[in-house]
Design a protein around this motif. Sequence first.
Motif, PDB file in Angstrom:
ATOM      1  N   PRO A   1       0.832  -1.209   0.000  1.00 23.28           N
ATOM      2  CA  PRO A   1       0.000   0.000   0.000  1.00 23.28           C
ATOM      3  C   PRO A   1       0.865   1.256   0.000  1.00 23.28           C
ATOM      4  O   PRO A   1       1.848   1.347   0.740  1.00 23.28           O
ATOM      5  CB  PRO A   1      -0.795  -0.121   1.307  1.00 23.28           C
ATOM      6  CG  PRO A   1      -0.797  -1.582   1.622  1.00 23.28           C
ATOM      7  CD  PRO A   1       0.524  -2.100   1.142  1.00 23.28           C
ATOM      8  N   GLY A   2       0.503   2.200  -0.848  1.00 25.78           N
ATOM      9  CA  GLY A   2       1.225   3.455  -0.916  1.00 25.78           C
ATOM     10  C   GLY A   2       2.479   3.412  -1.749  1.00 25.78           C
ATOM     11  O   GLY A   2       3.201   4.414  -1.854  1.00 25.78           O
ATOM     12  N   GLY A   3       2.781   2.254  -2.356  1.00 24.02           N
ATOM     13  CA  GLY A   3       3.984   2.135  -3.173  1.00 24.02           C
ATOM     14  C   GLY A   3       3.745   2.546  -4.620  1.00 24.02           C
ATOM     15  O   GLY A   3       2.677   3.029  -5.001  1.00 24.02           O
ATOM     16  N   PHE A   4       4.766   2.341  -5.432  1.00 24.86           N
ATOM     17  CA  PHE A   4       4.703   2.609  -6.869  1.00 24.86           C
ATOM     18  C   PHE A   4       3.710   1.640  -7.492  1.00 24.86           C
ATOM     19  O   PHE A   4       3.699   0.446  -7.172  1.00 24.86           O
ATOM     20  CB  PHE A   4       6.101   2.406  -7.446  1.00 24.86           C
ATOM     21  CG  PHE A   4       6.275   2.810  -8.877  1.00 24.86           C
ATOM     22  CD1 PHE A   4       6.202   4.137  -9.260  1.00 24.86           C
ATOM     23  CD2 PHE A   4       6.565   1.859  -9.845  1.00 24.86           C
ATOM     24  CE1 PHE A   4       6.404   4.503 -10.587  1.00 24.86           C
ATOM     25  CE2 PHE A   4       6.760   2.206 -11.162  1.00 24.86           C
ATOM     26  CZ  PHE A   4       6.687   3.543 -11.538  1.00 24.86           C
ATOM     27  N   TRP A   5       2.854   2.155  -8.391  1.00 27.26           N
ATOM     28  CA  TRP A   5       1.819   1.306  -8.959  1.00 27.26           C
ATOM     29  C   TRP A   5       1.708   1.548 -10.451  1.00 27.26           C
ATOM     30  O   TRP A   5       2.380   2.396 -11.043  1.00 27.26           O
ATOM     31  CB  TRP A   5       0.481   1.545  -8.240  1.00 27.26           C
ATOM     32  CG  TRP A   5      -0.583   0.548  -8.610  1.00 27.26           C
ATOM     33  CD1 TRP A   5      -0.573  -0.788  -8.380  1.00 27.26           C
ATOM     34  CD2 TRP A   5      -1.794   0.834  -9.322  1.00 27.26           C
ATOM     35  NE1 TRP A   5      -1.718  -1.374  -8.883  1.00 27.26           N
ATOM     36  CE2 TRP A   5      -2.481  -0.398  -9.474  1.00 27.26           C
ATOM     37  CE3 TRP A   5      -2.369   2.000  -9.826  1.00 27.26           C
ATOM     38  CZ2 TRP A   5      -3.707  -0.501 -10.126  1.00 27.26           C
ATOM     39  CZ3 TRP A   5      -3.594   1.906 -10.479  1.00 27.26           C
ATOM     40  CH2 TRP A   5      -4.250   0.666 -10.620  1.00 27.26           C
ATOM     41  N   LEU A   6       0.814   0.802 -11.089  1.00 25.16           N
ATOM     42  CA  LEU A   6       0.702   0.738 -12.537  1.00 25.16           C
ATOM     43  C   LEU A   6       0.433   2.091 -13.181  1.00 25.16           C
ATOM     44  O   LEU A   6       0.952   2.381 -14.260  1.00 25.16           O
ATOM     45  CB  LEU A   6      -0.404  -0.262 -12.899  1.00 25.16           C
ATOM     46  CG  LEU A   6      -0.630  -0.582 -14.364  1.00 25.16           C
ATOM     47  CD1 LEU A   6       0.625  -1.147 -15.004  1.00 25.16           C
ATOM     48  CD2 LEU A   6      -1.785  -1.578 -14.491  1.00 25.16           C
ATOM     49  N   ASP A   7      -0.383   2.936 -12.560  1.00 26.73           N
ATOM     50  CA  ASP A   7      -0.700   4.225 -13.176  1.00 26.73           C
ATOM     51  C   ASP A   7       0.553   5.058 -13.403  1.00 26.73           C
ATOM     52  O   ASP A   7       0.721   5.699 -14.442  1.00 26.73           O
ATOM     53  CB  ASP A   7      -1.718   4.991 -12.328  1.00 26.73           C
ATOM     54  CG  ASP A   7      -1.238   5.267 -10.915  1.00 26.73           C
ATOM     55  OD1 ASP A   7      -0.367   4.529 -10.411  1.00 26.73           O
ATOM     56  OD2 ASP A   7      -1.743   6.228 -10.306  1.00 26.73           O
ATOM     57  N   GLU A   8       1.481   5.030 -12.412  1.00 21.83           N
ATOM     58  CA  GLU A   8       2.730   5.769 -12.567  1.00 21.83           C
ATOM     59  C   GLU A   8       3.722   5.012 -13.440  1.00 21.83           C
ATOM     60  O   GLU A   8       4.516   5.626 -14.164  1.00 21.83           O
ATOM     61  CB  GLU A   8       3.336   6.057 -11.196  1.00 21.83           C
ATOM     62  CG  GLU A   8       2.496   7.033 -10.374  1.00 21.83           C
ATOM     63  CD  GLU A   8       3.163   7.460  -9.092  1.00 21.83           C
ATOM     64  OE1 GLU A   8       2.968   8.621  -8.684  1.00 21.83           O
ATOM     65  OE2 GLU A   8       3.883   6.637  -8.482  1.00 21.83           O
ATOM     66  N   ALA A   9       3.667   3.687 -13.410  1.00 18.55           N
ATOM     67  CA  ALA A   9       4.572   2.892 -14.237  1.00 18.55           C
ATOM     68  C   ALA A   9       4.335   3.155 -15.722  1.00 18.55           C
ATOM     69  O   ALA A   9       5.291   3.190 -16.509  1.00 18.55           O
ATOM     70  CB  ALA A   9       4.392   1.403 -13.933  1.00 18.55           C
ATOM     71  N   ILE A  10       3.098   3.336 -16.114  1.00 14.72           N
ATOM     72  CA  ILE A  10       2.794   3.644 -17.519  1.00 14.72           C
ATOM     73  C   ILE A  10       3.489   4.930 -17.937  1.00 14.72           C
ATOM     74  O   ILE A  10       4.119   5.008 -19.001  1.00 14.72           O
ATOM     75  CB  ILE A  10       1.272   3.753 -17.728  1.00 14.72           C
ATOM     76  CG1 ILE A  10       0.617   2.373 -17.596  1.00 14.72           C
ATOM     77  CG2 ILE A  10       0.946   4.368 -19.089  1.00 14.72           C
ATOM     78  CD1 ILE A  10      -0.900   2.415 -17.573  1.00 14.72           C
TER      79      ILE A  10
END
Length: 395
Positions: free
Chosen positions: A232-241
């Motif tokens: 939770p609160g980490g780097f996720w797909l929306d930012e990875a894109i």
Amino acid sequence: MTRTKRTTPPDVFAPAKLGPVSLRNRTIKAATYENMARHGLVTQPLIDFHVEHAAGGVGMTTVAYCAVAKEGRTDGHQIYWRPEALPGLRRLTEAVHAEGAAISAQIGHSGPVGNSRVTGGPALSPSRFFNAQSLRPTAPATRADLDRVVRAHGDAARMAIEAGFDAVEVHLGHNYLASSFLSPKLNRRKDDYGGSLENRARLALEITRAVREAAGDGLAVLAKLNMDDGVPGGFWLDEAIVVAQWLERSGTIDALEMTAGSSLLNPMYLFKGDAPVREFAAHMPEPVKTGVKLVGRYFLRGYPYQDGYLLDDARQIRAAVGLPMVLLGGVTNRAIMDQAMAEDFQFVAMGRALLREPDLINRMQKEPRTRSLCNHNNKCMTTIFSGGTRCLLRP
């Protein structure tokens, strides 16, 4: 970048180009840490390990991992780039080439995943926090530290060329240094490397730029980027894109391999399958051993396995960039390979399946219905503490 949709998917076992490198097929032995180096140098067991996979048919095998700085290792034996390491690395690349395969070196800096007690240097991180694995605090990286690490990545690329490597894989995942800067959970900086995604991605983009400038056309450059830290609160797909699009726009990499999980906070998230808590605990010193026995099931959590388990998220990246992409995660049979090719992935990477059967690619080419015998018990992960990575089910 606009990608031209292919009318006929390529054959995964046909030759292919990866940047400036020609591969005999589109299969890659994924980076799985071997723990077969000693004193930061290549050993014969490490050479034998990669030769076995090369002889088994992969297009390219990946050495995991080669740190760009002494303190950037995750243990005290790991290879780190320096002139003394080059003769052994040359023997390694020559032996793999003799089997007809290409060879890549995964390069990076462990950052907060490192253990200063065994690496002899600080566990650099975006912000200070206590590492429950090493039982030590991390050291917030200064601007001088970051400049040095960026330069070291470029130096590593130059030495990789000198050592005869065909490619380097820049490690931007698993909450190693560059990945920890991407993470809003771990990065609480107030300077140009913290806050907005643009700032948090600055280090990763500087690193890949330094690698490309050093490599020129002498190496293929891949980047291994997290899609999801699994916390939770980490780097996720929306930012990875977005970061994937920035990497493409920078023109610094030839291919993108998407991964997931945090070696620091949720190490089993990438692997899926069983979580061998008891086996991990057996290799730990006290008081860590007791801690793992008591609360390890909360840290080493198992996740359901299915073939191609990273494909759903990787499709989101595939739709957003035109870069060649490598599908990782649950590649165990010809069907998932063909699906990857049909969905416009150019390469597939295999880890545990090849630990179980290093000759799997050769056998799949002879009999397409061949399936991996790997049952995803993940006990192979614990063997890095006892002589080197291996599948416990191999005779």
